[in-house]
Scaffold this active site. Sequence first.
Site: not given
Ligand code: CP
Ligand code: NVA
Length: 308
Positions: A102, A129, A132, A224, A265, A293
Site C-alpha cells: 500500500r 485499488h 477492493q 467513498d 469501500c 475482501r
Molecule cells: N477499504 C480499504 O481498503 O480499507 P482499509 O484502508 O482499512 O484497508
Molecule cells: N480513497 C480512499 C480509499 C481508502 C480505502 C483512500 O485512498 O484513502
Amino acid sequence: MRHLLSLADLSSQEIWKIIDLAVELKGEWKRGGNEPILRGKTLGMLFQKPSLRTRVSFEMAMIHLGGQALYLSPNEVQLGQRESVADVARVLSRYVDGIMARVFAHAHLEELAAFSRVPVINGLSDYSHPCQALADLLTILEKKGRLSGLRLAYVGDGNNVATSLLFGGTKVGMEVALATPPGYEITEEVENLATAFAAESGGRVILTYDPQEAVAGADVIYTDTWTSMGQEAEMSRRLEVFPPYQVNEALVAASGNPDVIVMHCLPAHRGQEITDEVADGPHSVLFDQAENRLHAQKAVLALLLGGR
Ligand code: CP
Ligand code: NVA
C-alpha cells in the site's frame, strides 16, 4: 498474470477467473475451512498508509490457506527514504513468496514489480485499488446474480476506488456512471481506457456532475471518502465542495429502484459522504462487501502464489 497492479492489465476472463475462484473458496471456508493450498508460502505486506480491511483480510487469507503473512509498518521500511524502492524489492523478494504493498505513488508499485522476483499486489495506491474492486464485483454478483448489464453509479471523488471500479465494471460489461464535482473527475487517461473496455464488453461509461442523473435507474450506488489518505491538507476545501454528492436517503430514492444496493469501500465518514440512515439502512451491503475482501484476495493469492 504475474503481478496485480491495475485491473486495466487483466482481461475480463482473468477477472472472472478470480471471481469464480473467490466464490469457490468462500463456499469452502463457510463449509468449515479452506484446504492449505498455500502451505509454506509467505506474503510480505508493506504499508505506507494505515489500514484495517486490507491488512487484516490479507493476513487472514494467508492464514486460512495455510501460509503466513508479515506486516511491515510505514516506519519500518520507509519505502524510498531509508533505501530505494528497487533495493526494497530486490531484498524483500529474496525472503517472501509475494509482496502486497500500500503506497502513495503508484510509480513505486511499478518499480517494486520491476525489481521483484515474486508477484507484487497493489493494496491501494494514489491511482487505484484493484483488490477492493474485485471484492466489490464479487459482492454485486452475490446480491444481483449477474454483473453484465447492471448500472453502477459512483458518486463522489474521482479517486483510486472510482478508477478501479470503472476498470473492473467496464471489463465485465457493466454500465458505470460517475458523478463527481467539477475539478474532481477521473483522469482523461482512465476515461479513455474504460471507454475502450466498455466498447469491447458491451458496457458503458457515463460521466456527469449531477448525482441524481448518475443514480437514475442504478442497481448499485457506491461512494467513498471525499478526502483520501495523503490529501488531508485539502480536507477543508473538499468539505465545502462535496456535500451535494452525499449518499443520503433522498439520493437513494432518486435511483427509482427499490432493490438498489448501496456500497462503500470503508472507512466511512458518516455524515459526510454517507449518512447513518443509508449506511445502516435496508439497501446497505457495506459489511458483506468488507467481508468479501477476504474471499476475493484468497483467490488472487491462490492464483499468484501458485496454489491454483
Ligand atoms: N477499504 C480499504 O481498503 O480499507 P482499509 O484502508 O482499512 O484497508
Ligand atoms: N480513497 C480512499 C480509499 C481508502 C480505502 C483512500 O485512498 O484513502
